[in-house]
Every structure is written in C-alpha cells, then in structure tokens.
Design an enzyme around this catalytic site. Structure first.
Site, mmCIF file in Angstrom:
data_model
loop_
_atom_site.group_PDB
_atom_site.id
_atom_site.type_symbol
_atom_site.label_atom_id
_atom_site.label_comp_id
_atom_site.label_asym_id
_atom_site.label_seq_id
_atom_site.Cartn_x
_atom_site.Cartn_y
_atom_site.Cartn_z
ATOM 1 N N GLU A 1 -3.513 7.508 -5.766
ATOM 2 C CA GLU A 1 -3.650 6.681 -6.977
ATOM 3 C C GLU A 1 -4.808 7.197 -7.822
ATOM 4 O OE1 GLU A 1 -3.861 2.538 -5.966
ATOM 5 O OE2 GLU A 1 -1.915 2.580 -4.972
ATOM 6 N N ARG B 1 0.857 -1.176 0.000
ATOM 7 C CA ARG B 1 0.000 0.000 0.000
ATOM 8 C C ARG B 1 0.894 1.227 0.000
ATOM 9 N NH1 ARG B 1 -3.501 -2.550 -1.813
ATOM 10 N NH2 ARG B 1 -5.479 -3.165 -0.882
ATOM 11 N N HIS C 1 -1.265 0.085 -9.847
ATOM 12 C CA HIS C 1 -1.975 -0.882 -8.998
ATOM 13 C C HIS C 1 -2.514 -2.051 -9.842
ATOM 14 C CE1 HIS C 1 -3.921 -1.024 -4.789
ATOM 15 N NE2 HIS C 1 -3.812 -2.260 -5.275
HETATM 16 P P1 NAD Z 1 -1.084 -10.913 4.745
HETATM 17 O O1 NAD Z 1 -2.074 -10.437 5.747
HETATM 18 O O2 NAD Z 1 -1.139 -12.336 4.308
HETATM 19 O O3 NAD Z 1 0.401 -10.636 5.260
HETATM 20 C C1 NAD Z 1 0.780 -9.439 5.852
HETATM 21 C C2 NAD Z 1 1.877 -9.774 6.860
HETATM 22 O O4 NAD Z 1 2.417 -8.546 7.357
HETATM 23 C C3 NAD Z 1 1.366 -10.571 8.087
HETATM 24 O O5 NAD Z 1 2.067 -11.803 8.172
HETATM 25 C C4 NAD Z 1 1.679 -9.648 9.257
HETATM 26 O O6 NAD Z 1 2.115 -10.365 10.399
HETATM 27 C C5 NAD Z 1 2.801 -8.789 8.694
HETATM 28 N N1 NAD Z 1 3.004 -7.516 9.382
HETATM 29 C C6 NAD Z 1 2.059 -6.690 9.907
HETATM 30 N N2 NAD Z 1 2.669 -5.602 10.433
HETATM 31 C C7 NAD Z 1 4.006 -5.757 10.224
HETATM 32 C C8 NAD Z 1 5.139 -4.959 10.537
HETATM 33 N N3 NAD Z 1 5.045 -3.784 11.183
HETATM 34 N N4 NAD Z 1 6.370 -5.412 10.165
HETATM 35 C C9 NAD Z 1 6.480 -6.586 9.500
HETATM 36 N N5 NAD Z 1 5.430 -7.400 9.199
HETATM 37 C C10 NAD Z 1 4.218 -6.974 9.553
HETATM 38 O O7 NAD Z 1 -1.214 -9.919 3.510
HETATM 39 P P2 NAD Z 1 -0.921 -10.210 1.960
HETATM 40 O O8 NAD Z 1 -2.127 -10.837 1.344
HETATM 41 O O9 NAD Z 1 0.404 -10.861 1.818
HETATM 42 O O10 NAD Z 1 -0.877 -8.695 1.416
HETATM 43 C C11 NAD Z 1 0.250 -7.875 1.710
HETATM 44 C C12 NAD Z 1 -0.004 -6.462 1.193
HETATM 45 O O11 NAD Z 1 -0.271 -6.492 -0.222
HETATM 46 C C13 NAD Z 1 -1.197 -5.736 1.817
HETATM 47 O O12 NAD Z 1 -0.834 -4.376 2.047
HETATM 48 C C14 NAD Z 1 -2.249 -5.757 0.725
HETATM 49 O O13 NAD Z 1 -3.114 -4.648 0.840
HETATM 50 C C15 NAD Z 1 -1.368 -5.652 -0.513
HETATM 51 N N6 NAD Z 1 -2.012 -6.116 -1.765
HETATM 52 C C16 NAD Z 1 -1.710 -5.439 -2.917
HETATM 53 C C17 NAD Z 1 -2.263 -5.848 -4.131
HETATM 54 C C18 NAD Z 1 -1.907 -5.153 -5.430
HETATM 55 O O14 NAD Z 1 -2.687 -5.214 -6.367
HETATM 56 N N7 NAD Z 1 -0.750 -4.518 -5.516
HETATM 57 C C19 NAD Z 1 -3.162 -6.927 -4.151
HETATM 58 C C20 NAD Z 1 -3.428 -7.611 -2.966
HETATM 59 C C21 NAD Z 1 -2.846 -7.198 -1.768
#
Ligand code: NAD
Length: 298
Positions: free
Chosen positions: A253, A224, A272
C-alpha cells in the site's frame, strides 16, 4: 500530553480543559524530546512509540491508540514500565462495513467501468442486484456483523458466515447462517473478507478458494492485503471466473500505479479508506481521549 499527528479536533477540545496538549504538527509543533520529561499521555495515530521513548518519559502513564493494531507500540516495554496501552476496536467498524458494501455495489453495478467511461459504457454494463443473492462472510467479528446487518436487512441478501472461533449460535443470532469454509465458498455469489492478518490467514483465499466460488462471483477485501492472494485474484478475474473484485487493502500500500490489477476494469480499488469517515475519525479520537482522561483520573 503529546499528540504527534493530527486527530479529530473534538478530541483536542475534550482534552484541553484538563491538561496541556502539545502537538507534533501545526504552529508550535513539539517533538517528543521536548516534552519527554513531563508527558503523561500520548494519543497515537500512526507514529511509533518505542521502548527507548518510553524509558525517556518518567511520567508517561498511558499510550492511547487511535484505532486498532499495536504494531506501532512497544507493548512489552509498556507492560514492564506499567504504562497502559489502549485501543478503540469498535470505533470504525460501521464505517468499514459500509465501505465493504459500497465496494460490492460498485463492482456489481459496474460503477468503476462507468467512471472510466471508455466506449459505449451504458450498454456494456449489465449489473446485478444484491437482493436475493448470497453473501459469504469470512470472519464474523465486529465489522462482519455490521456487514451482515446491512446486507441482510438492507438489501435482502442471504448471509452465510465462516468463523471457527465464533459459536454457531452467535452467528445465527446475528442473522447469518454458520458454515464451513468449503460450503460457504460453494454458495457465495459475493464473498467479503473480515479476518485479521496472522500466519494462519495469510493467503487464506488463494486460487483454489476463488475457483470454488460460483462462476461470476465478486470478492471484496477490506481486511488486510495478505489475506487474499492478489496473483490468484488477477488470474481468476482474467479467466472470467470472477465478475470482479473490490479492494480497500492490498499487500503493498499504496498499490503501485502500474500494478496489473489496476488495468482490470471490473476491479475497484480504494487506498485503505474504509475507516476514513467523519464519524469513525471522531469516534476513534474521542474514545482515545476518554481513555486518557479516565486513566489519568484513576
Ligand atoms: P474482529 O477481531 O472483530 O473479527 C475478526 C474475526 O475473524 C474474529 O471473530 C475471529 O474469530 C475471526 N477469524 C480469525 N481467523 C479466522 C479464520 N482463519 N477463518 C475465519 N474467521 C477467522 O476484527 P474486525 O474489527 O471485524 O476487523 C476485521 C479486519 O478488518 C481486520 O483484518 C482488520 O485489520 C481490518 N480493518 C480494516 C480497516 C480498513 O480501513 N479497511 C479498518 C479496521 C479494520
């Protein structure tokens, strides 16, 4: 059921044998008000379903979200009214992971510079291989694990990961080395961000963190926009401390055309599009359709 915006056609094919499907688009586009007295399910992509809409729909039993994030659904009212709310959290993980690696490759091989084709591009580019380099992952959830597999097994990278909520043994079992953030930053030739945007992660990566990376590092953000401080990124790129960055997400965005990051040839920006693959779009839509069918059959 009501589908306000286009979703993958396989989801409609899956739903149509079981129920009337009204769409908010295309020929015969139907508004929520036209179906509110009989709608049992909504398959939601970007439109908001608020509490007022829910209260106007006495038969509504499920709001199935296409993708993740519940910012477009009034979850509290849904709970109060006994309306189920579902998401498809793993459906796009692989696509986003592949996109993160694509951005890393694009920056490392000067593909953004090559596509601009200004001057003697060929001799101006001196890329770096991923093989043997270190990748630092901040957050080790669904997407980061896929990145670790591709980077470790596919490219022979050393993969380190920082995730305070994830047991170290789980990180090791998934093929990465658990590390504190400071250690990871000091070693990561390449940094990729995979944490959710919450108060504690806003500007998690600012100028001190970027300058803690080895000189010539590359940063990729597919999570994000608010997680990476973009002014600090611009500063670190202009100072020559970073070799470049790949961004699929930005604080605003779409990123305005006149944003200074767009003038940096070593910064590759996509709007995105990390989850915009045939496979992810199909999985997100059909999984949401399956949630609806399972819920209505129960
Ligand atoms: P997820 O919930 O599976 O994993 C996120 C991880 O981050 C968790 O394991 C959590 O413990 C960890 N975390 C939380 N705070 C933290 C910190 N301060 N330091 C280190 N680790 C921390 O999420 P995901 O499905 O892997 O998604 C990850 C990111 O990707 C999210 O921000 C989501 O919004 C984004 N995303 C982007 C797109 C895109 O189109 N670019 C699509 C889907 C998701």
């Amino acid at each position: 059921m009501w589908i306000p915006r286009p979703v993958h056609e396989d989801a409609l094919a899956r739903l149509r044998p079981y129920a009337e499907v009204a769409t908010g688009y295309g020929p015969g586009a139907t508004s929520f008000d036209e179906v509110s007295d009989r709608v049992a399910a909504v398959l939601l992509r970007t439109v908001r379903v608020d509490g007022t809409m829910m209260r106007r729909a006495p038969r509504l039993r499920i709001v199935a979200r296409h993708g993740v994030g519940l910012d477009t659904v009034d979850v509290d009212t849904a709970k109060e009214l006994g309306i189920a709310v579902t998401t498809t959290p793993t459906a796009n993980s692989r696509s986003v992971a592949e996109h993160a690696v694509a951005l890393l490759l694009a920056v490392r091989r000067g593909i953004g510079v090559a596509v601009r084709n200004e001057g003697d591009t060929r001799t101006a580019i001196r890329g770096r291989e991923l093989s043997g380099a270190t990748l630092g992952l901040v957050g080790f959830g669904r997407i980061a694990r896929e990145v670790a597999t591709i980077a470790g097994h596919g490219f022979g990278m050393r993969v380190m990961a920082h995730d305070p909520m994830m047991p170290a043994a789980d990180i090791t079992a998934a093929g990465a080395e658990p590390a504190h953030l400071a250690t990871l930053l000091s070693r990561a030739d390449n940094l990729s961000l995979h944490v959710p945007l919450v108060e504690g992660t806003r500007h998690l990566i600012g100028l001190p963190e970027l300058l803690a990376l080895p000189e010539g590092a590359v940063v990729v953000n597919t999570s994000r926009g608010g997680i990476l401080d973009e002014s600090a990124l611009l500063d670190a790129v202009r100072r020559g401390h970073l070799a470049g960055a790949g961004l699929d997400v930005t604080a605003v965005e779409p990123l305005p055309d006149d944003h200074p990051l767009r003038d940096e040839p070593s910064v590759v920006i996509t709007p995105h599009t990390g989850a915009q693959t045939e496979e992810a779009l199909r999985r997100m839509a059909t999984e949401a359709a399956d949630h609806i069918l399972a819920h209505l059959a129960a």
